[in-house]
Design a protein around this motif. Structure first.
Motif, PDB file in Angstrom:
ATOM      1  N   ALA A 955       0.828  -1.200   0.000  1.00 29.03           N
ATOM      2  CA  ALA A 955       0.000   0.000   0.000  1.00 29.03           C
ATOM      3  C   ALA A 955       0.868   1.258   0.000  1.00 29.03           C
ATOM      4  CB  ALA A 955      -0.916  -0.005   1.218  1.00 29.03           C
ATOM      5  N   LEU A 956       1.923   1.239   0.789  1.00 26.84           N
ATOM      6  CA  LEU A 956       2.827   2.396   0.847  1.00 26.84           C
ATOM      7  C   LEU A 956       3.505   2.607  -0.506  1.00 26.84           C
ATOM      8  CD1 LEU A 956       4.354   4.619   2.382  1.00 26.84           C
ATOM      9  CD2 LEU A 956       5.988   2.878   3.127  1.00 26.84           C
ATOM     10  N   VAL A 957       3.895   1.502  -1.144  1.00 31.09           N
ATOM     11  CA  VAL A 957       4.533   1.611  -2.472  1.00 31.09           C
ATOM     12  C   VAL A 957       3.599   2.312  -3.441  1.00 31.09           C
ATOM     13  CG1 VAL A 957       5.408   0.297  -4.435  1.00 31.09           C
ATOM     14  CG2 VAL A 957       5.951  -0.442  -2.105  1.00 31.09           C
ATOM     15  N   GLU A 958       2.344   1.869  -3.486  1.00 34.11           N
ATOM     16  CA  GLU A 958       1.380   2.454  -4.412  1.00 34.11           C
ATOM     17  C   GLU A 958       1.130   3.930  -4.111  1.00 34.11           C
ATOM     18  OE1 GLU A 958      -3.075   1.459  -6.242  1.00 34.11           O
ATOM     19  OE2 GLU A 958      -2.193   0.167  -4.691  1.00 34.11           O
ATOM     20  N   LEU A 959       1.019   4.246  -2.814  1.00 36.60           N
ATOM     21  CA  LEU A 959       0.810   5.640  -2.415  1.00 36.60           C
ATOM     22  C   LEU A 959       1.955   6.528  -2.885  1.00 36.60           C
ATOM     23  CD1 LEU A 959      -0.491   5.319   1.276  1.00 36.60           C
ATOM     24  CD2 LEU A 959      -1.713   6.338  -0.645  1.00 36.60           C
ATOM     25  N   LEU A 960       3.179   6.121  -2.592  1.00 31.88           N
ATOM     26  CA  LEU A 960       4.346   6.934  -2.941  1.00 31.88           C
ATOM     27  C   LEU A 960       4.476   7.097  -4.451  1.00 31.88           C
ATOM     28  CD1 LEU A 960       7.019   5.598  -0.397  1.00 31.88           C
ATOM     29  CD2 LEU A 960       5.964   7.851  -0.399  1.00 31.88           C
ATOM     30  N   ASN A1020      22.442  -7.807  -6.145  1.00 39.09           N
ATOM     31  CA  ASN A1020      22.785  -7.351  -7.498  1.00 39.09           C
ATOM     32  C   ASN A1020      21.860  -6.231  -7.956  1.00 39.09           C
ATOM     33  OD1 ASN A1020      24.882  -9.187  -7.767  1.00 39.09           O
ATOM     34  ND2 ASN A1020      23.538 -10.806  -8.560  1.00 39.09           N
ATOM     35  N   ASP A1021      20.575  -6.367  -7.633  1.00 39.85           N
ATOM     36  CA  ASP A1021      19.621  -5.340  -8.066  1.00 39.85           C
ATOM     37  C   ASP A1021      19.912  -3.991  -7.385  1.00 39.85           C
ATOM     38  OD1 ASP A1021      18.364  -7.155  -9.658  1.00 39.85           O
ATOM     39  OD2 ASP A1021      16.727  -7.592  -8.263  1.00 39.85           O
ATOM     40  N   LEU A1022      20.197  -4.027  -6.108  1.00 38.10           N
ATOM     41  CA  LEU A1022      20.492  -2.767  -5.405  1.00 38.10           C
ATOM     42  C   LEU A1022      21.788  -2.162  -5.934  1.00 38.10           C
ATOM     43  CD1 LEU A1022      19.981  -0.644  -3.264  1.00 38.10           C
ATOM     44  CD2 LEU A1022      20.980  -2.157  -1.551  1.00 38.10           C
ATOM     45  N   THR A1023      22.760  -3.024  -6.254  1.00 38.17           N
ATOM     46  CA  THR A1023      24.020  -2.513  -6.818  1.00 38.17           C
ATOM     47  C   THR A1023      23.754  -1.784  -8.128  1.00 38.17           C
ATOM     48  OG1 THR A1023      25.254  -4.326  -5.800  1.00 38.17           O
ATOM     49  CG2 THR A1023      26.306  -3.178  -7.637  1.00 38.17           C
ATOM     50  N   LEU A1024      22.894  -2.364  -8.965  1.00 39.08           N
ATOM     51  CA  LEU A1024      22.556  -1.713 -10.234  1.00 39.08           C
ATOM     52  C   LEU A1024      21.846  -0.376 -10.004  1.00 39.08           C
ATOM     53  CD1 LEU A1024      21.380  -4.654 -12.552  1.00 39.08           C
ATOM     54  CD2 LEU A1024      23.234  -3.041 -13.002  1.00 39.08           C
ATOM     55  N   VAL A1025      20.910  -0.350  -9.060  1.00 41.93           N
ATOM     56  CA  VAL A1025      20.197   0.904  -8.761  1.00 41.93           C
ATOM     57  C   VAL A1025      21.190   1.989  -8.337  1.00 41.93           C
ATOM     58  CG1 VAL A1025      18.559   2.014  -7.194  1.00 41.93           C
ATOM     59  CG2 VAL A1025      18.020  -0.222  -8.157  1.00 41.93           C
ATOM     60  N   LEU A1026      22.124   1.625  -7.489  1.00 36.35           N
ATOM     61  CA  LEU A1026      23.106   2.614  -7.007  1.00 36.35           C
ATOM     62  C   LEU A1026      24.012   3.091  -8.138  1.00 36.35           C
ATOM     63  CD1 LEU A1026      24.016   1.005  -3.553  1.00 36.35           C
ATOM     64  CD2 LEU A1026      22.829   3.169  -3.918  1.00 36.35           C
ATOM     65  N   LYS A1027      24.364   2.189  -9.030  1.00 35.12           N
ATOM     66  CA  LYS A1027      25.201   2.594 -10.169  1.00 35.12           C
ATOM     67  C   LYS A1027      24.438   3.545 -11.071  1.00 35.12           C
ATOM     68  CE  LYS A1027      28.185  -1.504 -10.281  1.00 35.12           C
ATOM     69  NZ  LYS A1027      28.579  -2.727 -11.039  1.00 35.12           N
ATOM     70  N   HIS A1028      23.168   3.253 -11.324  1.00 34.24           N
ATOM     71  CA  HIS A1028      22.342   4.168 -12.126  1.00 34.24           C
ATOM     72  C   HIS A1028      22.227   5.530 -11.443  1.00 34.24           C
ATOM     73  CE1 HIS A1028      20.921   1.891 -15.537  1.00 34.24           C
ATOM     74  NE2 HIS A1028      20.619   0.830 -14.768  1.00 34.24           N
ATOM     75  N   ASP A1068      12.274  -4.123  -5.946  1.00 31.04           N
ATOM     76  CA  ASP A1068      12.024  -3.930  -7.382  1.00 31.04           C
ATOM     77  C   ASP A1068      12.906  -2.785  -7.867  1.00 31.04           C
ATOM     78  OD1 ASP A1068      11.009  -3.126  -9.888  1.00 31.04           O
ATOM     79  OD2 ASP A1068       9.060  -4.041  -9.404  1.00 31.04           O
ATOM     80  N   LYS A1069      13.980  -3.135  -8.617  1.00 32.47           N
ATOM     81  CA  LYS A1069      14.953  -2.120  -9.019  1.00 32.47           C
ATOM     82  C   LYS A1069      14.369  -1.128 -10.023  1.00 32.47           C
ATOM     83  CE  LYS A1069      17.254  -4.976 -12.552  1.00 32.47           C
ATOM     84  NZ  LYS A1069      16.840  -4.192 -13.732  1.00 32.47           N
ATOM     85  N   ASP A1070      13.516  -1.580 -10.911  1.00 28.61           N
ATOM     86  CA  ASP A1070      12.943  -0.670 -11.915  1.00 28.61           C
ATOM     87  C   ASP A1070      12.013   0.352 -11.259  1.00 28.61           C
ATOM     88  OD1 ASP A1070      14.290  -1.968 -13.971  1.00 28.61           O
ATOM     89  OD2 ASP A1070      12.704  -3.490 -14.140  1.00 28.61           O
ATOM     90  N   LYS A1071      11.144  -0.130 -10.379  1.00 27.48           N
ATOM     91  CA  LYS A1071      10.255   0.787  -9.665  1.00 27.48           C
ATOM     92  C   LYS A1071      11.065   1.804  -8.857  1.00 27.48           C
ATOM     93  CE  LYS A1071       5.867  -1.613  -8.770  1.00 27.48           C
ATOM     94  NZ  LYS A1071       4.986  -2.124  -7.696  1.00 27.48           N
ATOM     95  N   GLN A1077      13.921   9.015 -10.233  1.00 30.40           N
ATOM     96  CA  GLN A1077      13.991  10.012 -11.312  1.00 30.40           C
ATOM     97  C   GLN A1077      12.888  11.048 -11.166  1.00 30.40           C
ATOM     98  OE1 GLN A1077      14.248   6.905 -14.547  1.00 30.40           O
ATOM     99  NE2 GLN A1077      15.658   8.399 -15.440  1.00 30.40           N
ATOM    100  N   GLN A1078      11.687  10.568 -10.848  1.00 33.88           N
ATOM    101  CA  GLN A1078      10.574  11.513 -10.659  1.00 33.88           C
ATOM    102  C   GLN A1078      10.775  12.336  -9.379  1.00 33.88           C
ATOM    103  OE1 GLN A1078       7.403   8.684 -10.500  1.00 33.88           O
ATOM    104  NE2 GLN A1078       7.454   8.234 -12.710  1.00 33.88           N
ATOM    105  N   PHE A1079      11.183  11.658  -8.332  1.00 32.07           N
ATOM    106  CA  PHE A1079      11.356  12.314  -7.025  1.00 32.07           C
ATOM    107  C   PHE A1079      12.466  13.365  -7.068  1.00 32.07           C
ATOM    108  CE2 PHE A1079      13.235  12.069  -2.633  1.00 32.07           C
ATOM    109  CZ  PHE A1079      12.169  12.654  -1.958  1.00 32.07           C
ATOM    110  N   SER A1080      13.464  13.144  -7.940  1.00 30.26           N
ATOM    111  CA  SER A1080      14.609  14.062  -7.996  1.00 30.26           C
ATOM    112  C   SER A1080      14.206  15.464  -8.438  1.00 30.26           C
ATOM    113  CB  SER A1080      15.688  13.513  -8.921  1.00 30.26           C
ATOM    114  OG  SER A1080      15.230  13.530 -10.267  1.00 30.26           O
TER     115      SER A1080
END
Length: 1245
Positions: A955-960, A1020-1028, A1068-1071, A1077-1080
């Motif tokens: 629910a929090l994910v959807e709200l944010l 691995n997913d978090l590592t990719l998010v941080l690199k992006h 979820d790395k894509d989410k 990007q939007q929050f920035s």
């Protein structure tokens, strides 16, 4: 000695002579009285004839018994005769008395033990003016020799008192002086109920003396020649009266109140004596108060009488009831002097005492007497205004004046006297010049009023008085003359008073906002604005002094000192920022430092040596004053940022260290020491470098090592060091707290980043650590025998190091840095492994001692992430009993399960609530954008208050997601521009993260799995998010050249916000990246996501170069400002502890409250800031401090506040519990906070 034989007397004399001869040489050779006494006490050991003296002692004892018995018999006989005489002849003279044993011709023994009634009557007769001079002198001498108590206990005392009062006017000066001597003896030796009568008689005599027209009292026109015999005698009597006035308060509380009241009333009656005023003022006969003012110019008597409530009540009651004229004439005197100052030139005003005639005479003119009376009145009224009942005597109605004088009017008049009166009124000698000048006297009075909080609030803290104080500088800025006699000295006095007002909270608020804080319309600038404008003008040399030349450094320093009191507070700095005082002070300092460099070196024998030396001292003093002014900007986070922009932080910190080393205080009006300044400075990278280069860190570590390892040799010999009871000995506690304050993450990274440990093969026993790296090497990471052998107190010193490690590793970035560079965990595990005993072939037991227990605690703390309900930390104490330490130790991972809490609600994705469904439904409706946002925020608040636990999981994910998507599409809500980003996973896959980030990823995944919110592969997913994220943010970074390590590349810490968001998004790395990007684009991202603004091109260049994040100079600045207003006890506790709220808040915010709050509260913190705005970050910190108030006050008492705040989780705190309180904070502070947060992109003003 008629009662023992002559032979016995001769023998006794011979023995005494022998004693004196035997000890004479020893006594005369003694270097001191104490040594002589020692010799006499030890005669038995040193004098061979000592035992022969026993006979002498026996004889002396017998003689003394005879003498004492004789005296007792005499006393009893006299008593019997006295009683018989009183019964038979009460009013007759005793004809036979002159030959009795009390006669003057008899032994002195008989005079000393009883003064009889008949004797007093005889003295009365002999004092009669008709008696010969010799008889009268002799009688008076006898009276002075008798015990005063015996005299006063006689029945004839009242008659004697009346006659003595009359005889004070005797034309014979010797006779009247002897009577005064008797009075003085009585005052000194008798109890109050007796001296009271003497005092009253003396006061009554003086009152009658002044009222009698036959005594030729001097007039104002004739003045007073204090060498004239009549004046001398009169002044002696007044002085004796005054001396008693000043002594009486020390003992009159021990007696009935009526005694004190009689003394007070007789005094006030005397001082209220007024002569007929029908004739000209110049012919006015001097009243008693003029003479009292001559002997007690500063009215010390009145000060002492007003000090205690016991006497003050009586004095004020009598003044109000019968003697208000005393206050009226005092006010009149001040008004007259002020009017004279306004209309006449300085050299014509009262007070310029000019000695005339030959050196043996001294004369006070009428004007000088008026001036002395004015000073007396000034001091009397100043003391009166301190007390509530004294102020109730106002308003005062004066003759020839339409309006009454209120105490505010009087204070305005006092204030105006500072700059209207002559700068240097002369008194009797050059030594009195400053003490009795009106300006310095008024300044002293007003400063005393400032120190009395209740009085200051009622009297001084109002626009009328402040306006009067500011009038001269207001006029100077307008280019008009401040006042006829105004000088630079007067301006310094005004500044001194203003500094005292600004140093108190109520006074500061008045200067900042005026009396009507809530009034939106301000007719004229408040005091703070006028002071800042004037200070800036004198610093920039944009205004000239009265002579047309540049203002002196003394004036500049005085007014910058007032500004320092203001900008040293968060709220004061907010008001003064537009004036850029930091730039003006820095400019003046640079100019002065250049001058100091040009001063030639004095050549010995040259005539110019003294003048050059004085000039250089003045310039150096002014330079230090300016550095001190700059240094005080560091008292607040935003002020520290301004200080760093001046480029003078190194010099300021060096100056601070020099002052600290000399044990000098911060400034006159600062209550606590340098602790807060050091903590603020150490919270920034540049500040840490400045502390190191100044020698501060070196000195701190040297002192620590001396207490911990060395100790002073001389102390050790005389007082061997006791075995410490506490883990950290009290002697080291101060150094420990100083290191805790110093080692914030920005400081740790600058001081130890990219540096290896020395790890020497051998350490000298006298080798003292001089840097933070050395402390880590010698006290924390003891991974070799050489290090252990180098410590005298190995166990105590290593525990100190482990305790320090435990505190600094509560900052997760510091933990990751130390782990990455020094493998702290591995070192601790190895030490635990070595601390075991083999009990069987396959089993080893850990040795339980203080070090292994401490290591176990640190290992659990640094390897287990979780809030107060999510992890269990083992205690540091060994218990008594069969099982002293029931907690399992370990020397390898994973940790035993007993340290993981079972009370965590795992994967709390609750069923969707109806209210939550309504909120989610709102996202699909197409209302007006602004209305839609506000409605969503209201619904969010409603849910947080009613059902906070449903805002979690999916629910929090959807709200944010939906809320931030809508905000990012609203131009009015976007703060940063949109940035195109096209990189794919393949583009960033080969890029590497820093070792700190890599360790942070592992820690995040471990925590996420513990919460059952992350699955395998999350690393691995978090590592990719941080690199992006790194690549995305690098596109928005500016190039900067700086010597600071933190500005050399990417963000130096771990990205805790991204890690938190990754767990919220359930891995979820894509989410996660899409949301970022939007929050920035939102302003909130600048304060929640710290790497967002690392060397960002959206910030002004000077902000980037300072290395200070907006969270520090904006968010935590406002935390301190609101904390002072909302939870003042906590704010004071921080200052008393020498710790700054900004440092712990920066740590909390940087790591998103990891280890301080449970996971659901971290989610609520992030959601609240996203939904309601970045200012809620400040309100949440204030709510936490409010929640912790009692704990904070308690740990302030135990002097471990900073350790408590860094090590302890926030037990019992829930964001939802304080929602209503935070909404009130929003209503009161949002406009100011959001305005400043929106302005972080603006170049410095």
């Amino acid at each position: 000695m008629a009662h023992f034989s002559g032979e016995g007397e001769v023998m006794l004399q011979a023995m005494l002579r022998q004693l004196f001869q035997s000890v004479k040489e020893k006594i005369t050779g003694a270097p001191s009285l104490e040594c002589a006494e020692e010799i006499l006490l030890h005669l038995e050991e040193t004098d061979e004839n000592f035992h022969k003296y026993k006979e002498m002692m026996h004889s002396l004892k017998n003689i003394m018994m005879i003498v004492v018995e004789s005296m007792i018999n005499k006393f009893e006989e006299d008593e019997m005769r006295s009683q018989e005489r009183q019964k038979k002849i009460q009013k007759e003279k005793s004809n036979s008395y002159c030959t009795d044993n009390c006669s003057d011709s008899d032994s002195s023994f008989n005079q000393s033990y009883k003064f009889c009634q008949g004797k007093l009557q005889l003295i009365l007769d002999q004092l009669d003016p008709g008696q010969p001079k010799e008889v009268r002198y002799e009688a008076l001498q006898t009276l002075c020799s008798a015990p005063p108590s015996d005299v006063l206990n006689c029945e004839n005392w009242t008659t004697l008192c009346e006659k003595l009062t009359v005889y004070l006017s005797d034309p014979d000066p010797v006779f009247s002086d002897r009577i005064l001597k008797f009075y003085a003896q009585t005052f000194t030796l008798s109890p109050l109920h007796m001296t009271k009568e003497i005092y009253k008689s003396l006061a009554k005599y003086l009152e009658l003396h002044f009222l009698s027209r036959e005594n030729h009292i001097p007039t104002l026109s004739t003045g007073i020649d204090i060498t004239h015999p009549n004046v001398i005698h009169l002044l002696k009597k007044v002085r004796l009266l005054n001396e008693y006035q000043k002594e009486a308060p020390s003992f009159w509380i021990r007696h009935p109140e009526k005694y004190m009241e009689e003394i007070v009333e007789s005094t006030l009656s005397l001082l209220s004596v007024k002569h007929d005023q029908s004739h000209l003022v110049s012919q006015k006969i001097l009243d008693p108060i003029y003479f009292l003012a001559l002997v007690d110019t500063k009215a010390v008597w009145f000060k002492k009488w007003m000090h205690a409530y016991y006497s003050r009540t009586a004095v004020l009651r009598l003044i109000e009831k019968k003697y208000k004229s005393l206050i009226t004439t005092a006010v009149q005197q001040c008004v007259q002097y002020f009017e004279l100052c306004k209309t006449m030139k300085a050299d014509e005003v009262w007070g310029h005492s000019k000695p005339c005639g030959n050196k043996k005479t001294f004369y006070y003119s009428g004007q000088e007497l008026q001036y002395i009376y004015f000073i007396h009145s000034l001091c009397l009224l100043g003391r009166l205004l301190i007390y509530t009942q004294g102020r109730k005597l106002f308003p005062i109605k004066l003759k020839n004046r339409k309006d009454s004088v209120s105490f505010t009017d009087l204070l305005v008049l006092f204030t105006q006297l500072i700059y209207y009166s002559p700068s240097c009124p002369k008194m009797t000698s050059p030594g009195h010049l400053e003490n009795y000048s009106p300006a310095s006297m008024v300044t002293e009075i007003l400063c005393i009023l400032c120190d009395q909080k209740e009085c200051a609030i009622e009297c001084l803290y109002n626009n009328t008085v402040i306006k009067a104080l500011l009038q001269p500088i207001h006029n100077l800025m307008k280019g008009t003359k401040a006042a006829p006699n105004c000088s630079e000295t007067a301006l310094i006095h005004v500044a001194d008073i203003l500094a005292r007002i600004a140093s108190v909270e109520e006074g500061l608020i008045l200067l900042l906002y005026g009396e009507n804080m809530s009034s939106s319309e301000e007719k004229s600038p408040t005091g703070a604005h006028i002071i800042a404008q004037f200070s800036k003008k004198v610093l920039d040399e944009d205004i000239s002094s009265f002579s047309g030349s540049e203002m002196s450094p003394a004036v500049k320093g005085a007014f910058t000192s007032v500004c320092r009191q203001i900008y040293g507070t968060c709220e004061g700095l907010q008001v003064l920022i537009p004036y850029s005082l930091h730039e003006s002070i820095a400019k003046a300092w640079k100019k002065t430092s250049l001058l100091s460099e040009r001063i030639p070196t004095p050549v010995q024998g040259s005539d110019s040596v003294s003048s050059i030396s004085q000039e250089s001292q003045n310039i150096m003093a002014w330079e230090e004053n300016l550095l001190d002014d700059l240094l005080n900007f560091a008292a607040t986070p935003k002020g520290l940022q301004l200080l760093q922009r001046t480029g003078a932080i190194n010099e300021c910190v060096t100056f601070m260290f020099n002052q600290y080393a000399k044990e000098l205080q911060v400034s006159r009006h600062t209550k606590f020491g340098y602790g807060v300044l050091v903590t603020q400075v150490a919270s920034t990278a540049a500040g840490a470098i400045a502390l190191q280069s100044s020698g501060f860190i070196n000195a701190l570590l040297t002192e620590l090592w001396a207490n911990l390892e060395c100790g002073r040799d001389d102390v050790r010999v005389t007082h061997p060091k006791s075995t410490p009871v506490d883990p950290i000995d009290r002697s080291c506690q101060k150094s420990f707290l100083a290191l805790v304050n110093l080692l914030s993450y920005p400081a740790v990274y600058e001081l130890v980043g990219n540096q290896g440990l020395p790890n020497k093969e051998e350490y000298s026993l006298r080798e003292v650590p001089t840097s933070v790296i050395d402390i880590i090497d010698r006290l924390i990471i003891l991974n070799s025998e050489a290090k252990i052998r180098s410590l005298f107190n190995y166990e105590q010193s290593h525990i100190f190091g482990l305790r320090l490690l435990s505190v600094v590793c509560c900052d997760l970035d510091t933990l990751l840095l130390l782990e990455a560079q020094y493998q702290v965990s591995e070192m601790l595990l190895n030490a635990q492994e070595e601390n075991t005993l083999e009990t069987s072939d396959s089993h080893r037991d850990f040795i339980i001692d203080s070090l292994s227990v401490e290591r176990n605690h640190v290992l659990v703390r640094i390897n287990l992430i979780g809030g107060p309900m999510e992890r269990i930390l083992p205690p540091r104490m060994i218990e008594k009993g069969d099982d002293p330490y029931p907690w399992p130790m370990f020397s390898s991972y994973p940790l035993p399960n007993c340290y993981l809490s079972d009370s965590v609600t795992r994967n709390a994705d609750l069923k969707q609530d109806n209210d939550l469904g309504k909120l989610l439904l709102r996202f699909k409706m197409s209302d007006k954008q602004s209305e839609w946002i506000e409605h969503c925020r209201r619904q969010f608040c409603k849910m947080m208050k009613a059902k906070p636990d449903i805002i979690s999981g999916g629910a929090l994910v959807e709200l944010l997601e939906k809320f931030v998507l809508h905000l990012s599409e609203s131009p009015s809500e976007c703060y940063f521009p949109s940035v195109e980003y096209t990189a794919t996973d393949a583009n960033v896959k080969n890029e590497s993260l820093s070792s700190v980030q890599q360790l942070g990823v592992k820690m995040t995944v471990r925590y996420g799995k513990f919460l059952n919110l992350l699955r395998d592969g999350a690393e691995n997913d978090l590592t990719l998010v941080l690199k992006h994220c790194e690549r995305f943010l690098k596109q928005q970074q500016a190039s900067v050249k700086s010597s600071l390590l933190c500005l050399q590349g990417s963000y130096t810490g771990h990205d805790w916000f991204v890690s938190s968001l990754f767990i919220i998004m359930l891995g979820d790395k894509d989410k996660t990246f899409r949301f970022l990007q939007q929050f920035s684009r939102l302003l909130t991202s600048a304060f929640l996501w710290l790497p967002r603004l690392h060397i960002s091109r959206y910030l002004p260049i000077d902000t980037i170069e300072s290395g200070i994040h907006p969270v520090y100079f904006c968010s935590t600045h406002y935390v301190e400002m609101l904390l002072k207003a909302e939870v003042p006890l906590v704010f004071s506790a921080f200052h008393m502890s020498g710790f700054a709220p900004s440092q712990i808040c920066l740590q909390w915010i940087t790591q998103c409250f990891w280890n301080y709050l449970d996971w659901i509260e971290i989610c609520h913190y992030i959601a609240t800031c996203v939904f309601l705005g970045p200012d809620y970050q400040v309100y949440i910190c204030i709510a936490i401090f409010k929640h912790l108030q009692q704990d904070i006050l308690q740990h302030t008492q135990t002097q471990d506040l900073q350790v408590f705040l860094k090590e302890e989780a926030l037990h019992g705190f829930r964001v939802s519990d304080y929602f209503e309180y935070m909404e009130i904070l929003e209503q009161n502070y949002r406009p100011v906070l959001l305005r400043d947060m929106w302005n972080i992109r603006v170049q410095s003003t």
